[in-house]
Design an enzyme around this catalytic site. Structure first.
Site, PDB file in Angstrom:
ATOM      1  N   HIS A 175      10.750  -0.650  50.371  1.00 57.51           N
ATOM      2  CA  HIS A 175      10.224   0.335  51.330  1.00 57.51           C
ATOM      3  C   HIS A 175      10.625  -0.056  52.757  1.00 57.51           C
ATOM      4  O   HIS A 175      11.112   0.779  53.526  1.00 57.51           O
ATOM      5  CB  HIS A 175       8.697   0.395  51.173  1.00 57.51           C
ATOM      6  CG  HIS A 175       8.000   1.333  52.110  1.00 57.51           C
ATOM      7  ND1 HIS A 175       7.424   2.509  51.681  1.00 57.51           N
ATOM      8  CD2 HIS A 175       7.775   1.271  53.448  1.00 57.51           C
ATOM      9  CE1 HIS A 175       6.877   3.130  52.719  1.00 57.51           C
ATOM     10  NE2 HIS A 175       7.068   2.402  53.804  1.00 57.51           N
ATOM     11  N   GLU A 176      10.453  -1.311  53.101  1.00 55.31           N
ATOM     12  CA  GLU A 176      10.801  -1.742  54.466  1.00 55.31           C
ATOM     13  C   GLU A 176      12.309  -1.669  54.702  1.00 55.31           C
ATOM     14  O   GLU A 176      12.756  -1.296  55.784  1.00 55.31           O
ATOM     15  CB  GLU A 176      10.257  -3.149  54.751  1.00 55.31           C
ATOM     16  CG  GLU A 176       8.729  -3.250  54.741  1.00 55.31           C
ATOM     17  CD  GLU A 176       8.021  -2.239  55.626  1.00 55.31           C
ATOM     18  OE1 GLU A 176       8.615  -1.754  56.610  1.00 55.31           O
ATOM     19  OE2 GLU A 176       6.856  -1.902  55.320  1.00 55.31           O
ATOM     20  N   HIS A 179      13.271   1.802  55.615  1.00 55.16           N
ATOM     21  CA  HIS A 179      13.072   2.087  57.048  1.00 55.16           C
ATOM     22  C   HIS A 179      14.266   1.546  57.838  1.00 55.16           C
ATOM     23  O   HIS A 179      14.792   2.214  58.722  1.00 55.16           O
ATOM     24  CB  HIS A 179      11.800   1.424  57.572  1.00 55.16           C
ATOM     25  CG  HIS A 179      10.532   2.141  57.199  1.00 55.16           C
ATOM     26  ND1 HIS A 179      10.397   3.506  57.273  1.00 55.16           N
ATOM     27  CD2 HIS A 179       9.327   1.669  56.758  1.00 55.16           C
ATOM     28  CE1 HIS A 179       9.169   3.846  56.899  1.00 55.16           C
ATOM     29  NE2 HIS A 179       8.505   2.761  56.572  1.00 55.16           N
ATOM     30  N   HIS A 185       8.789   8.073  56.405  1.00 55.96           N
ATOM     31  CA  HIS A 185       7.974   8.345  55.212  1.00 55.96           C
ATOM     32  C   HIS A 185       8.223   9.773  54.728  1.00 55.96           C
ATOM     33  O   HIS A 185       8.390  10.688  55.540  1.00 55.96           O
ATOM     34  CB  HIS A 185       6.489   8.144  55.539  1.00 55.96           C
ATOM     35  CG  HIS A 185       6.180   6.713  55.881  1.00 55.96           C
ATOM     36  ND1 HIS A 185       5.506   6.352  57.021  1.00 55.96           N
ATOM     37  CD2 HIS A 185       6.482   5.566  55.240  1.00 55.96           C
ATOM     38  CE1 HIS A 185       5.395   5.027  57.064  1.00 55.96           C
ATOM     39  NE2 HIS A 185       5.982   4.526  55.992  1.00 55.96           N
TER      40      HIS A 185
HETATM   41 ZN   LIG Z   1       6.652   2.626  55.746  1.00 56.07          ZN
END
Ligand SMILES: [Zn+2]
Length: 283
Positions: A175-176, A179, A185
């Protein structure tokens, strides 16, 4: 009799410790995530749990977190990042190489987990994480306080914080990195209101801003309820009630929001579209 006294002392101690936590925790507030046995949490649930109770919202004097885990430096406009301006550059061989430096503070097992998070991004995409040798732009992975990343490449060294052990789950790590590749998101998509209902009254009031929309490019891909980048149904709930409900009227109860540990198929497609990778089966 003696035993009873000891027990009383222990329980007194416990309540004192509890009171202290309550009084001195700056993050004390509603739960922000749902802890239920039958509820299979998402990567974002883990991130909320860690960041709300352990990390400071202000990372340092000039950097703060928005939307729960996206680092923003004052003076830089992160909202425009989803455009092509903050992409990692593509090599002539068709791969996007993201150079990284891994803090020596991580143990061998932790290092393996972080590499699994990288592999999860690499699978089916043209992104490749490579240990930094001479590259100017790179991510510096460190066990700072909380799980967070900047959005897209910023040029030069940029931190991705993966606190140990709380953020060291494959889904959180991926997830990171998403980014860092430039993705916000999923429920921040500008067209999200066609697909989900944000239950504003159920959201912890201090965290309403985490549900703002971004001006995003959806890359002509369908709304992805099962994205690793989607908030869970109870994200930042102030009373245990859902904060995001899928809109699909037929089977909204069957739709699970978010993802615990792997990228969804559409997540992989997103990477390939944004970075103009070749066909997925080439990787
Ligand atoms: Zn996030």
């Amino acid at each position: 009799m003696e035993r009873i006294i000891v027990l009383c002392l222990v329980s007194n101690c416990l309540s004192a410790v509890h009171a202290q936590t309550f009084l001195f925790s700056p993050k004390w507030g509603p739960i922000g995530y749902k802890e239920r046995e039958e509820y299979d949490g998402t990567a974002m649930d883990e991130i909320i749990k860690t960041n709300e109770f352990q990390a400071s919202r202000i990372i340092d004097g000039t950097t703060s977190l928005r939307d729960g885990d996206i680092a923003v430096s004052s003076g830089r406009r992160s909202k425009v990042c989803f455009a092509r301006s903050c992409l990692w550059s593509k090599s002539v061989d068709g791969h996007v190489y993201v150079a990284y430096r891994l803090s020596p503070e991580y143990s061998e097992i932790e290092t393996k987990l972080i590499k699994k998070g990288m592999e999860s991004i690499e699978k089916g995409t043209c992104v490749r994480f490579v240990p930094r040798t001479h590259q100017r732009d790179y991510i510096d992975i460190q066990p700072k306080s909380g799980c967070w990343s900047y959005l897209g490449t910023r040029g030069g060294r940029q931190t991705v914080s993966l606190q140990s052990p709380d953020c060291l789950r494959v889904g959180v790590i991926s997830h990171e990195f998403m980014h860092a590749l430039g993705f916000v998101h999923e429920q921040s998509r500008s067209d999200r209101d066609n697909y989900v209902t944000i239950m504003w009254p159920n959201i912890w009031r201090d965290r309403l801003r985490n549900f703002e929309k971004f001006k995003t490019d959806s890359l002509d891909l369908p709304y992805d309820y099962g994205s690793i980048m989607h908030f869970g149904m109870y994200a930042y709930s102030q009373d245990g009630q859902p904060t995001i409900i899928p809109k699909n009227s037929h089977n909204s109860k069957d739709i699970k929001l978010g993802q615990a540990s792997t990228l969804s198929h559409i997540d992989q497609m997103k990477i390939n579209k944004l970075y103009k990778c070749g066909a997925m089966d080439e990787y």
